[in-house]
Design a protein around this motif. Structure first.
Motif, short mmCIF file in Angstrom:
data_model
loop_
_atom_site.label_atom_id
_atom_site.label_comp_id
_atom_site.label_asym_id
_atom_site.label_seq_id
_atom_site.Cartn_x
_atom_site.Cartn_y
_atom_site.Cartn_z
N ASP A 1 0.81 -1.21 0.00
CA ASP A 1 0.00 0.00 0.00
C ASP A 1 0.85 1.26 0.00
O ASP A 1 0.42 2.30 -0.49
CB ASP A 1 -0.94 0.01 1.21
N ASP A 2 2.06 1.18 0.56
CA ASP A 2 2.90 2.37 0.64
C ASP A 2 4.35 1.95 0.86
O ASP A 2 4.63 0.89 1.42
CB ASP A 2 2.43 3.26 1.79
N LEU A 3 5.25 2.81 0.39
CA LEU A 3 6.68 2.61 0.58
C LEU A 3 7.28 3.95 0.94
O LEU A 3 7.05 4.96 0.26
CB LEU A 3 7.33 2.06 -0.69
N HIS A 4 8.04 3.98 2.03
CA HIS A 4 8.74 5.18 2.45
C HIS A 4 10.20 4.80 2.64
O HIS A 4 10.50 3.75 3.24
CB HIS A 4 8.15 5.71 3.77
N ILE A 5 11.10 5.61 2.12
CA ILE A 5 12.53 5.34 2.29
C ILE A 5 13.16 6.57 2.95
O ILE A 5 12.97 7.70 2.47
CB ILE A 5 13.23 5.09 0.94
N SER A 6 13.88 6.35 4.03
CA SER A 6 14.65 7.44 4.62
C SER A 6 16.13 7.09 4.48
O SER A 6 16.52 5.91 4.51
CB SER A 6 14.27 7.69 6.08
N ALA A 7 16.94 8.10 4.29
CA ALA A 7 18.38 7.91 4.09
C ALA A 7 19.15 8.66 5.16
O ALA A 7 18.96 9.86 5.34
CB ALA A 7 18.79 8.38 2.70
N GLU A 8 20.01 7.95 5.86
CA GLU A 8 20.89 8.53 6.85
C GLU A 8 22.29 8.53 6.24
O GLU A 8 22.79 7.49 5.80
CB GLU A 8 20.86 7.68 8.13
N VAL A 9 22.91 9.71 6.18
CA VAL A 9 24.17 9.87 5.46
C VAL A 9 25.28 10.21 6.45
O VAL A 9 25.10 11.05 7.34
CB VAL A 9 24.05 10.99 4.41
N THR A 10 26.43 9.55 6.29
CA THR A 10 27.62 9.88 7.06
C THR A 10 28.65 10.43 6.10
O THR A 10 28.94 9.80 5.08
CB THR A 10 28.19 8.64 7.79
N ARG A 11 29.18 11.63 6.44
CA ARG A 11 30.19 12.27 5.60
C ARG A 11 31.47 12.45 6.40
O ARG A 11 31.44 12.55 7.62
CB ARG A 11 29.67 13.61 5.10
N ASN A 12 32.61 12.50 5.72
CA ASN A 12 33.91 12.65 6.36
C ASN A 12 34.44 14.05 6.12
O ASN A 12 34.91 14.36 5.03
CB ASN A 12 34.88 11.61 5.81
N PRO A 13 34.36 14.92 7.14
CA PRO A 13 34.81 16.30 6.96
C PRO A 13 36.32 16.43 6.69
O PRO A 13 36.77 17.43 6.14
CB PRO A 13 34.42 16.99 8.28
N ASP A 14 37.09 15.39 7.05
CA ASP A 14 38.54 15.43 6.83
C ASP A 14 38.92 15.07 5.40
O ASP A 14 40.09 15.23 5.02
CB ASP A 14 39.24 14.48 7.81
N GLU A 15 37.97 14.58 4.62
CA GLU A 15 38.23 14.22 3.23
C GLU A 15 37.22 14.90 2.31
O GLU A 15 36.47 14.25 1.59
CB GLU A 15 38.17 12.70 3.05
N ASN B 1 34.44 16.30 2.87
CA ASN B 1 33.06 15.88 3.15
C ASN B 1 32.62 14.68 2.31
O ASN B 1 31.45 14.56 1.92
CB ASN B 1 32.08 17.03 3.00
N ARG B 2 33.56 13.81 2.04
CA ARG B 2 33.30 12.60 1.25
C ARG B 2 32.17 11.79 1.89
O ARG B 2 32.08 11.67 3.10
CB ARG B 2 34.58 11.76 1.24
N LEU B 3 31.31 11.23 1.05
CA LEU B 3 30.27 10.33 1.54
C LEU B 3 30.93 9.03 2.00
O LEU B 3 31.61 8.37 1.21
CB LEU B 3 29.25 10.01 0.44
N GLU B 4 30.74 8.69 3.26
CA GLU B 4 31.30 7.45 3.80
C GLU B 4 30.27 6.34 3.76
O GLU B 4 30.60 5.20 3.43
CB GLU B 4 31.74 7.67 5.25
N SER B 5 29.03 6.67 4.14
CA SER B 5 28.00 5.63 4.17
C SER B 5 26.61 6.24 3.96
O SER B 5 26.38 7.41 4.27
CB SER B 5 28.02 4.86 5.50
N ILE B 6 25.74 5.40 3.41
CA ILE B 6 24.33 5.75 3.23
C ILE B 6 23.53 4.57 3.78
O ILE B 6 23.68 3.44 3.31
CB ILE B 6 23.97 5.99 1.76
#
Length: 130
Positions: A59-73, A75-80
């Motif tokens: 009936d429904d689909l909801h996706i939330s994304a939690e993002v981890t970024r590396n400020p020392d590189e 702000n490279r995306l480390e994980s989603i």
């Protein structure tokens, strides 16, 4: 795709509208937001197609994304971390988890970055009564 310089960023014109891109959130979508949206959008679309092929009705689909970024590189995306919330009647956790695995294997966006960004998925089921 063609991109044009605009004040504060870039713009592209697509058949369904214009898209403004900028490192400044006041001037457009930030590049990392577009990347995360591409991952979630592709994954969700493929998941939905696989559900339809397997005749699993939701009936429904909801996706939330939690993002981890590396400020020392830069702000490279480390994980989603993608969290899928599926609502429907007669849902089977095992079938949904297998469907999510198939979707991951067939999502071109995840396959493109999976060796450089850690992608995880979790599943929450909300069963509705008929």
């Amino acid at each position: 795709m063609d991109f044009y310089l605009k004040e504060g960023g870039l713009r592209t014109k697509l058949p369904y509208g214009e898209l403004d891109i900028s490192g400044n959130e006041e001037c457009g979508y930030r590049p990392y937001q577009l990347m995360v949206a591409s991952i979630a959008g592709c994954s969700g679309s493929v998941f939905r197609k696989v559900l339809e092929k397997q005749r699993i009705n939701i009936d429904d689909l909801h996706i939330s994304a939690e993002v981890t970024r590396n400020p020392d590189e830069a702000n490279r995306l480390e994980s989603i971390d993608l969290h899928f919330v599926v609502k429907g009647a007669h849902l089977n956790r095992e079938k949904l988890e297998k469907t999510l695995e198939v979707a991951r294997k067939n999502c071109s966006m995840i396959r493109t970055i999976e060796n450089s960004v850690k992608i995880t998925e979790s599943l929450e089921i909300i069963k509705l009564s008929n």
